[in-house]
Design an enzyme around this catalytic site. Structure first.
Site, PDB file in Angstrom:
ATOM      1  N   HIS A  31       0.849  -1.183   0.000  1.00 40.68           N
ATOM      2  CA  HIS A  31       0.000   0.000   0.000  1.00 40.68           C
ATOM      3  C   HIS A  31       0.888   1.238   0.000  1.00 40.68           C
ATOM      4  O   HIS A  31       2.116   1.149  -0.176  1.00 40.68           O
ATOM      5  CB  HIS A  31      -0.958  -0.009   1.186  1.00 40.68           C
ATOM      6  CG  HIS A  31      -0.296  -0.304   2.502  1.00 40.68           C
ATOM      7  ND1 HIS A  31       0.675   0.499   3.062  1.00 40.68           N
ATOM      8  CD2 HIS A  31      -0.457  -1.335   3.377  1.00 40.68           C
ATOM      9  CE1 HIS A  31       1.067   0.005   4.212  1.00 40.68           C
ATOM     10  NE2 HIS A  31       0.410  -1.117   4.434  1.00 40.68           N
ATOM     11  N   HIS A  34       4.030   1.176   2.179  1.00 37.55           N
ATOM     12  CA  HIS A  34       5.152   0.437   1.593  1.00 37.55           C
ATOM     13  C   HIS A  34       5.806   1.242   0.475  1.00 37.55           C
ATOM     14  O   HIS A  34       7.036   1.231   0.338  1.00 37.55           O
ATOM     15  CB  HIS A  34       4.673  -0.910   1.032  1.00 37.55           C
ATOM     16  CG  HIS A  34       4.158  -1.857   2.061  1.00 37.55           C
ATOM     17  ND1 HIS A  34       2.830  -2.182   2.155  1.00 37.55           N
ATOM     18  CD2 HIS A  34       4.801  -2.543   3.048  1.00 37.55           C
ATOM     19  CE1 HIS A  34       2.665  -3.054   3.149  1.00 37.55           C
ATOM     20  NE2 HIS A  34       3.844  -3.282   3.706  1.00 37.55           N
ATOM     21  N   GLY A 144       8.840   0.775   8.593  1.00 38.82           N
ATOM     22  CA  GLY A 144       7.859   1.759   9.022  1.00 38.82           C
ATOM     23  C   GLY A 144       7.771   1.809  10.533  1.00 38.82           C
ATOM     24  O   GLY A 144       8.003   0.805  11.218  1.00 38.82           O
ATOM     25  N   LYS A 146       4.990   2.452  12.197  1.00 37.31           N
ATOM     26  CA  LYS A 146       3.672   2.105  12.729  1.00 37.31           C
ATOM     27  C   LYS A 146       3.801   0.975  13.738  1.00 37.31           C
ATOM     28  O   LYS A 146       3.209   1.016  14.819  1.00 37.31           O
ATOM     29  CB  LYS A 146       2.699   1.714  11.619  1.00 37.31           C
ATOM     30  CG  LYS A 146       1.309   1.326  12.149  1.00 37.31           C
ATOM     31  CD  LYS A 146       0.323   1.144  11.021  1.00 37.31           C
ATOM     32  CE  LYS A 146       0.617  -0.110  10.220  1.00 37.31           C
ATOM     33  NZ  LYS A 146       0.278  -1.334  10.989  1.00 37.31           N
ATOM     34  N   GLN A 150       8.204  -3.484  16.828  1.00 38.04           N
ATOM     35  CA  GLN A 150       9.021  -4.232  15.884  1.00 38.04           C
ATOM     36  C   GLN A 150      10.285  -3.461  15.532  1.00 38.04           C
ATOM     37  O   GLN A 150      11.385  -4.027  15.501  1.00 38.04           O
ATOM     38  CB  GLN A 150       8.215  -4.516  14.612  1.00 38.04           C
ATOM     39  CG  GLN A 150       9.026  -5.155  13.486  1.00 38.04           C
ATOM     40  CD  GLN A 150       8.166  -5.415  12.271  1.00 38.04           C
ATOM     41  OE1 GLN A 150       7.564  -6.468  12.142  1.00 38.04           O
ATOM     42  NE2 GLN A 150       8.087  -4.438  11.367  1.00 38.04           N
ATOM     43  N   VAL A 173       2.430   6.443   7.932  1.00 37.65           N
ATOM     44  CA  VAL A 173       1.694   6.993   6.790  1.00 37.65           C
ATOM     45  C   VAL A 173       0.206   6.795   7.063  1.00 37.65           C
ATOM     46  O   VAL A 173      -0.232   5.702   7.438  1.00 37.65           O
ATOM     47  CB  VAL A 173       2.099   6.295   5.479  1.00 37.65           C
ATOM     48  CG1 VAL A 173       1.267   6.813   4.315  1.00 37.65           C
ATOM     49  CG2 VAL A 173       3.586   6.503   5.214  1.00 37.65           C
ATOM     50  N   VAL A 181      -2.232   3.559   7.528  1.00 35.78           N
ATOM     51  CA  VAL A 181      -2.410   2.598   6.447  1.00 35.78           C
ATOM     52  C   VAL A 181      -1.895   1.235   6.892  1.00 35.78           C
ATOM     53  O   VAL A 181      -0.898   1.115   7.597  1.00 35.78           O
ATOM     54  CB  VAL A 181      -1.706   3.047   5.150  1.00 35.78           C
ATOM     55  CG1 VAL A 181      -2.317   4.333   4.632  1.00 35.78           C
ATOM     56  CG2 VAL A 181      -0.211   3.194   5.352  1.00 35.78           C
ATOM     57  N   ARG A 184      -4.205  -4.774   6.669  1.00 35.57           N
ATOM     58  CA  ARG A 184      -5.391  -5.316   7.328  1.00 35.57           C
ATOM     59  C   ARG A 184      -6.578  -4.357   7.290  1.00 35.57           C
ATOM     60  O   ARG A 184      -7.695  -4.767   7.646  1.00 35.57           O
ATOM     61  CB  ARG A 184      -5.052  -5.692   8.774  1.00 35.57           C
ATOM     62  CG  ARG A 184      -4.133  -6.916   8.875  1.00 35.57           C
ATOM     63  CD  ARG A 184      -3.903  -7.344  10.310  1.00 35.57           C
ATOM     64  NE  ARG A 184      -3.261  -8.642  10.390  1.00 35.57           N
ATOM     65  CZ  ARG A 184      -1.947  -8.840  10.493  1.00 35.57           C
ATOM     66  NH1 ARG A 184      -1.152  -7.785  10.526  1.00 35.57           N
ATOM     67  NH2 ARG A 184      -1.448 -10.049  10.564  1.00 35.57           N
TER      68      ARG A 184
END
Length: 287
Positions: A31, A34, A144, A146, A150, A173, A181, A184
């Site tokens: 998306h 990415h 990312g 988000k 991680q 983003v 974004v 899922r």
């Protein structure tokens, strides 16, 4: 022209490349987030590798491994448009010819928040990331922010295992309505998406409390202000139809709850489900 292949092709491609290489690890279903990662990788290195692999080790029982979207043709088209040089798309049997006996363990920071709700998740993430690093030998990798937990664990992986790789994080983003974004998001019904918007609203509300305190001279400071940030964010999601898994304010470097008189970089973390879809988000805050 973009190249696509599994492990033998990637190894051969890497041997033949001069200059720097950037790796963008993904599970596909690409998306705009990415695409932003790939664009940043293009700026940072001479060559860009994008991995597309739905890693079974990071999915727990009853999670969405089998239904995780796999629009491979569309993903390749986006990689080509972004100027990626190689798409590493291995078959499952290539990555795991047998059940792996040796895995990377995420340790203490991998056992809280997402790790507590999804036991073994980050062990699976770090195991596959280690394999991707070994196979592609990147100079830089772009993740990312988000999934900030991680990112924090990959940073520790690089430090603890002495990978000579620069880790670059890209801010969250968001779509026009404010929702982060995510692949899922496609699972959400229109009504569930409206409910999910309480997530960014909660983060905005918490941040507004902190900014208001700072503008007022920060007289309260410390844990009192942190308590207000949390209480305000929690009030927003409590007034929604979301099922909240956690909503916490933590030290950005340790992922431990902020202590009294905390000063420094913090993270407001949230995970919540809209219907059956689990979503995560976060907001960096400076106290």
């Amino acid at each position: 022209m973009i190249e696509i292949g599994g492990i033998p092709a990637l190894r051969q491609w890497r041997k033949e490349r001069e200059g720097t290489v950037a790796l963008v690890p993904t599970m596909g279903a690409l998306h705009s987030g990415h695409r932003a990662l790939m664009d940043r990788a293009r700026e940072l290195a001479d060559h860009v590798v994008v991995s597309i692999f739905v890693n079974p080790l990071q999915f727990g029982p009853g999670e969405d491994f089998t239904r995780y979207p796999r629009p491979f043709a569309e993903d390749i088209a986006m990689c080509a448009e972004a100027g990626a040089d190689f798409v590493f798309a291995p078959a499952f049997i290539e990555m795991y010819p047998a059940a792996p006996e040796v895995r990377v363990t995420a340790g203490r920071m991998g056992a809280v928040f997402e790790g507590a709700d999804r036991p073994g998740h980050f062990d699976g993430v770090l195991t596959v990331v280690t394999k991707l690093f070994t196979l592609s030998q990147p100079d830089v990798t772009v993740f990312g922010l988000k999934d900030i937990q991680q990112f924090t664990l990959v940073r520790r992986l690089i430090a603890d295992l002495d990978f000579d790789i620069e880790l670059v994080g890209l801010p969250v983003v968001r779509d026009r309505d404010g929702l982060a974004v995510s692949s899922r998001n496609d699972y959400l019904t229109p009504g569930e998406r409206i409910s999910a918007l309480a997530i960014p609203r909660a983060l905005d509300a918490g941040e507004a409390v902190l900014r208001g305190g700072a503008l007022g001279g920060g007289a309260r400071g410390g844990s009192a202000l942190a308590d207000d940030v949390l209480a305000t964010a929690r009030a927003v999601v409590a007034d929604s139809e979301l099922r909240v898994h956690y909503l916490s304010l933590v030290d950005a470097s340790t992922l431990q709850p902020v202590r009294e008189n905390f000063r420094g970089d913090a993270l407001l973390l949230i995970a919540a489900s809209a219907g059956t879809t689990r979503l995560i988000d976060n907001r960096p805050l400076e106290f």
